[in-house]
Design an enzyme around this catalytic site. Structure first.
Site, PDB file in Angstrom:
ATOM      1  N   PHE A 118       0.865  -1.149  -0.018  1.00 45.10           N
ATOM      2  CA  PHE A 118      -0.022   0.086   0.067  1.00 45.10           C
ATOM      3  C   PHE A 118       0.682   1.255   0.309  1.00 45.10           C
ATOM      4  O   PHE A 118       0.467   2.159  -0.525  1.00 45.10           O
ATOM      5  CB  PHE A 118      -0.995   0.012   1.244  1.00 45.10           C
ATOM      6  CG  PHE A 118      -0.210   0.424   2.329  1.00 45.10           C
ATOM      7  CD1 PHE A 118      -0.003   1.601   2.679  1.00 45.10           C
ATOM      8  CD2 PHE A 118       0.198  -0.447   3.338  1.00 45.10           C
ATOM      9  CE1 PHE A 118       0.494   2.243   4.090  1.00 45.10           C
ATOM     10  CE2 PHE A 118       1.112  -0.049   4.637  1.00 45.10           C
ATOM     11  CZ  PHE A 118       1.039   1.562   4.697  1.00 45.10           C
ATOM     12  N   LYS A 129      -1.194  -6.927  -9.338  1.00 49.44           N
ATOM     13  CA  LYS A 129      -2.168  -7.273  -8.051  1.00 49.44           C
ATOM     14  C   LYS A 129      -1.842  -6.135  -6.880  1.00 49.44           C
ATOM     15  O   LYS A 129      -0.798  -6.369  -6.056  1.00 49.44           O
ATOM     16  CB  LYS A 129      -1.968  -8.606  -7.532  1.00 49.44           C
ATOM     17  CG  LYS A 129      -3.326  -9.215  -6.625  1.00 49.44           C
ATOM     18  CD  LYS A 129      -3.644  -8.140  -5.551  1.00 49.44           C
ATOM     19  CE  LYS A 129      -2.795  -8.280  -4.383  1.00 49.44           C
ATOM     20  NZ  LYS A 129      -3.139  -7.345  -3.417  1.00 49.44           N
ATOM     21  N   GLU A 136      -5.159  -3.672  -1.733  1.00 44.38           N
ATOM     22  CA  GLU A 136      -6.450  -3.386  -1.884  1.00 44.38           C
ATOM     23  C   GLU A 136      -6.661  -2.215  -1.049  1.00 44.38           C
ATOM     24  O   GLU A 136      -8.052  -1.818  -1.056  1.00 44.38           O
ATOM     25  CB  GLU A 136      -7.108  -4.791  -1.133  1.00 44.38           C
ATOM     26  CG  GLU A 136      -6.730  -5.267   0.265  1.00 44.38           C
ATOM     27  CD  GLU A 136      -5.434  -5.857   0.473  1.00 44.38           C
ATOM     28  OE1 GLU A 136      -4.766  -5.711  -0.472  1.00 44.38           O
ATOM     29  OE2 GLU A 136      -5.597  -6.870   1.259  1.00 44.38           O
ATOM     30  N   ARG A 137      -5.712  -1.526  -0.354  1.00 39.53           N
ATOM     31  CA  ARG A 137      -6.114  -0.610   0.616  1.00 39.53           C
ATOM     32  C   ARG A 137      -5.963   0.751  -0.237  1.00 39.53           C
ATOM     33  O   ARG A 137      -6.826   1.619  -0.115  1.00 39.53           O
ATOM     34  CB  ARG A 137      -5.157  -0.351   1.678  1.00 39.53           C
ATOM     35  CG  ARG A 137      -4.939  -1.691   2.581  1.00 39.53           C
ATOM     36  CD  ARG A 137      -4.293  -1.391   3.707  1.00 39.53           C
ATOM     37  NE  ARG A 137      -3.585  -2.829   4.114  1.00 39.53           N
ATOM     38  CZ  ARG A 137      -2.508  -2.937   4.735  1.00 39.53           C
ATOM     39  NH1 ARG A 137      -1.850  -1.929   5.150  1.00 39.53           N
ATOM     40  NH2 ARG A 137      -1.906  -4.142   4.943  1.00 39.53           N
ATOM     41  N   SER A 188       5.380  -6.772   3.288  1.00 39.87           N
ATOM     42  CA  SER A 188       6.178  -7.330   4.523  1.00 39.87           C
ATOM     43  C   SER A 188       6.854  -8.709   4.377  1.00 39.87           C
ATOM     44  O   SER A 188       6.771  -9.455   3.570  1.00 39.87           O
ATOM     45  CB  SER A 188       4.914  -7.417   5.508  1.00 39.87           C
ATOM     46  OG  SER A 188       4.202  -8.340   5.066  1.00 39.87           O
ATOM     47  N   CYS A 234       9.406   2.161   3.006  1.00 38.64           N
ATOM     48  CA  CYS A 234      10.224   0.904   3.158  1.00 38.64           C
ATOM     49  C   CYS A 234      11.772   1.474   3.242  1.00 38.64           C
ATOM     50  O   CYS A 234      12.480   0.698   3.976  1.00 38.64           O
ATOM     51  CB  CYS A 234      10.333   0.132   2.022  1.00 38.64           C
ATOM     52  SG  CYS A 234      10.514   1.007   0.484  1.00 38.64           S
ATOM     53  N   GLU A 278       8.703  -4.272  13.023  1.00 36.85           N
ATOM     54  CA  GLU A 278       8.811  -3.133  11.949  1.00 36.85           C
ATOM     55  C   GLU A 278       7.365  -2.375  12.347  1.00 36.85           C
ATOM     56  O   GLU A 278       6.355  -2.746  12.056  1.00 36.85           O
ATOM     57  CB  GLU A 278       8.781  -3.740  10.554  1.00 36.85           C
ATOM     58  CG  GLU A 278       8.710  -2.627   9.578  1.00 36.85           C
ATOM     59  CD  GLU A 278       8.510  -3.092   8.105  1.00 36.85           C
ATOM     60  OE1 GLU A 278       7.702  -4.076   8.025  1.00 36.85           O
ATOM     61  OE2 GLU A 278       8.854  -2.478   7.255  1.00 36.85           O
TER      62      GLU A 278
END
Ligand code: NAD
Length: 503
Positions: A154, A178, A181-182, A231, A286, A387
Site C-alpha cells: 500500500f 495485483k 487493496e487499500r 512485508s 520501506c 517493523e
C-alpha cells in the site's frame, strides 16, 4: 456511510474495466477523514485466470512487436503519466494519506523507471563474437518470459508498480498487477494511461484482491515470474510458494533502516535529515529511518534535538498544502502503532516525543499519529524488534563505530543503512562492513536511481535479483546463445565425432 453512496472499483482485464464476479469486496478508506471512499472487488481464481488468459494471448503478438514500436508506446505512456501526475498524486493522497507533494515525488521516482525502460533497444542488445571457430559465429540475446505478475504494497501505490511493469513490458512480457487493496485507484489510472498510449489489450492487466488473488497467481501454471514487494512474512511465503511452483520470484520484504550518527557529524543537519526520513509519509516508507544509533553523544541530547525538530512538523490531511505529515493508512495501523509506543516505557525506554493522541481539528475521525521519538531503546524491546511502519524513531546508543555497525548487522533486515559523519575513513569503513543493500553517506534515504537497481539484504529480499535497473532487465528476460554456421553445401567428410572444440 450508505453502501449505495460509494462505487466499487473494477478490475482491468483485456484493455478495459471488468466487474468482480463474486461478492467478495473490501472497503477503501480516506485515512484523513476516516470515511469510506469506495469498495474494491477482491478477485479470486476466476478473475486471475481471466487476466492471465488475456495476458497470455496478448503475449503472442506483443513479444513479436518491434523494439521501435514498443519504445514509441513507452514514450507515449511516459508523456501521459507526466501530464496526469497531479491527478494520480491526489488519488494517492485520498487513499494512502500522504501529502500531495510527497505523492508527486513517488510518481516522479516511478517515472524514472519509465525513462530507463524507454532505452529498451539499448538495454536488450546482445553480444556477438565473430569466427569463434572456423566459419562459426556466436551471439546472444535475451527473450521475454511470458506472463509475469507484480504484487505490491500500500505504501507506494504508483511507484512500486512502476518499479516493475515498465521494464517487464518493455522486455516483451505481458503483465498482471495485483495492487494493494487499500489504495487501488492509482493502478487503475495507470492502466487507463497505458490504453491511451496504444498498448495492445491484455498486455497490462490489474486484478484487485487479497491472499486469494495472490495464491491464484502463485499457483497459475501460465505465470512465469512474480515480483513481490511487501512485508517480510508475506515476501518469504510468496518466494517459497512461487519457487516451489517453478516460477522465477523476486520478493522484497520489510525493513528496519538504521542511521548511525557519529560525534563528528553536524548535529543540526543530522537531526533535520533524520526527522524528515523518519516522519515523511508518516514513517510508511520501506526506506524510512526507524532506528538512529547515536555514538558518543552525552545523555539524551540527540534525541532531544530530533524531538525539537519533529515537534514542529505540521500534521494534517494530505490534501492541505500546509500539511507536512499525513495520517497512517488504516485505523488498525494506528492502533498497532500506538500499542507499540505504549510498550516502550514498560520495557525500559523513554518517550522523548509522544505522538499518541494527536487530534487534527476538523479531522477528528482521521487515522493520525504524531511524530514520536523513543530514546534509550535496546534491541530486546518490541519497538526495535518489530517493523512499526509508522512515525516512530527509536534512538539507540553505542560507544564506538564498531559497536554501532555490529548492532546494525545483528538486525535481521538489511534494506537501507545510513551514516552521518565528517570522516571519510569512518564512512568508508561503514560502507564496506555494514550488511545492507543500499547505503547512504550523509543521505538518509538512499533509493538508487532507475539505472541502478533497488534491493536489500537479509530478510529484506528473497530471491537473487533486485528490482528495476539492469537487474530488472535480467529478471524479466532469459538468455539465448546462438552458435551459427553457414557451411558450403558439399560435405567434406571430415566431421569429427569428439566433443566440438574450436578449430
Ligand atoms: P503486506 O505484506 O501486508 O501486503 C503486500 C501485498 O501482499 C499486498 O498486495 C497484499 O494484498 C498482499 N498480501 C497481504 N497479506 C497476504 C497474505 N496473507 N497472503 C498473500 N498475499 C498477501 O504489506 P503492506 O502492509 O501493504 O506494505 C507495507 C510493507 O511493505 C512493509 O513491511 C514495508 O517495509 C514493505 N515494503 C518493502 C519495500 C522494499 O522495497 N523492500 C517497499 C515498500 C514496502
Amino acid at each position: 456511510m450508505e453502501e449505495s453512496a460509494v462505487d466499487t472499483i473494477p478490475h482491468w482485464i483485456a484493455g478495459g474495466p471488468c466487474a468482480q464476479r463474486s461478492e467478495r469486496r473490501s472497503a477503501v478508506w480516506n485515512p484523513a477523514t476516516g470515511v469510506q471512499r469506495a469498495w474494491v472487488g477482491l478477485g479470486g481464481a476466476a478473475e486471475v485466470d481471466q487476466a492471465v488468459q488475456a495476458a497470455s494471448q496478448a503475449f503472442e503478438s506483443w513479444s513479436q512487436t518491434s523494439l521501435g514500436r514498443r519504445t514509441q508506446i513507452l514514450f507515449a505512456f511516459r508523456e501521459r503519466v507526466r501530464s496526469q501526475a497531479q491527478r494520480i498524486a491526489e488519488a494517492i493522497a485520498d487513499e494512502h494519506g500522504k501529502t500531495v507533494p510527497d505523492a508527486l515525488g513517488e510518481v516522479q521516482r516511478g517515472l524514472e523507471v519509465v525513462d530507463f525502460a524507454c532505452g529498451i533497444a539499448s538495454l536488450l542488445k546482445g553480444d556477438y563474437s565473430d569466427q569463434v571457430s572456423q566459419g562459426i559465429d556466436l551471439f546472444s540475446f535475451r527473450a521475454p518470459l511470458g506472463v509475469v505478475a507484480g504484487i505490491t504494497p500500500f505504501n507506494f501505490p504508483a511507484m512500486v508498480p512502476l518499479w516493475m511493469f515498465p521494464l517487464a513490458i518493455a522486455c516483451g512480457n505481458s503483465f498482471v498487477l495485483k495492487p494493494s487493496e487499500r489504495d487501488p485507484t492509482a493502478s487503475m489510472l495507470l492502466a487507463q494511461l497505458w490504453a491511451e498510449a496504444g498498448l495492445p489489450e491484455g498486455v497490462f492487466n490489474v486484478v484487485h484482491g487479497d491472499k486469494a488473488a495472490v495464491d491464484a497467481l502463485l499457483e497459475h501454471p501460465q505465470v512465469a515470474a512474480i515480483s513481490f514487494v511487501g512485508s517480510t512474512p508475506i515476501a518469504r511465503y510468496v518466494h517459497q510458494r512461487g519457487t516451489a511452483a517453478g516460477k522465477r520470484v523476486q520478493a522484497l520484504g520489510g525493513a528496519k533502516n538504521h542511521a548511525i550518527v557519529l560525534p563528528d557529524a553536524d548535529e543540526a543537519f543530522a537531526a533535520e535529515q533524520l526527522a524528515s526520513a523518519a516522519f515523511g509519509s508518516a514513517g510508511q516508507r520501506c526506506m524510512a529511518i526507524s532506528a538512529a544509533v547515536v555514538v558518543g553523544f552525552d545523555g539524551d541530547t540527540f534525541a532531544q534535538t530530533v524531538s525539537d525538530r519533529a515537534a514542529s512538523i505540521k500534521v494534517g490531511p494530505g490534501r492541505d498544502p500546509r500539511t507536512q505529515m499525513g495520517p497512517v493508512v488504516t485505523r488498525e495501523a494506528r492502533e498497532r502503532i500506538t500499542r507499540l509506543i505504549g510498550s516502550a516505557p514498560e520495557q525500559g525506554a523513554a518517550i522523548a516525543l509522544d505522538g499518541r493522541g494527536v487530534v487534527v481539528p476538523g479531522h477528528e475521525a482521521g487515522f493520525f499519529v504524531g511524530p514520536t521519538v523513543i530514546d534509550r531503546v535496546e534491541p530486546r524491546m518490541d519497538v526495535y524488534r518489530e517493523e512499526i511502519f509508522g512515525p516512530v524513531l527509536c534512538v539507540l546508543h553505542a560507544r564506538s563505530l564498531t559497536e554501532a555497525i555490529e548492532l546494525v548487522n545483528a538486525n535481521p533486515y538489511g534494506n537501507g543503512a545510513a551514516i552521518f559523519t565528517r570522516s571519510g575513513s569512518a564512512a568508508r569503513e561503514f560502507q564496506r562492513r555494514v550488511r545492507a543493500g543500499m547505503i547512504g553517506i550523509n543521505v538518509p534515504i538512499p533509493v538508487p536511481m532507475a539505472y541502478y537497481s533497488f534491493g536489500g539484504w537479509g530478510d529484506s529480499l528473497f530471491g537473487d535479483r533486485h528490482v528495476y535497473g539492469p537487474e530488472g532487465v535480467a529478471f524479466y528476460t532469459r538468455a539465448k546463445v546462438v552458435t551459427s554456421r553457414w557451411p558450403q553445401l558439399e560435405a567434406d567428410g571430415n566431421v569429427p565425432y569428439h566433443f566440438p572444440t574450436a578449430t
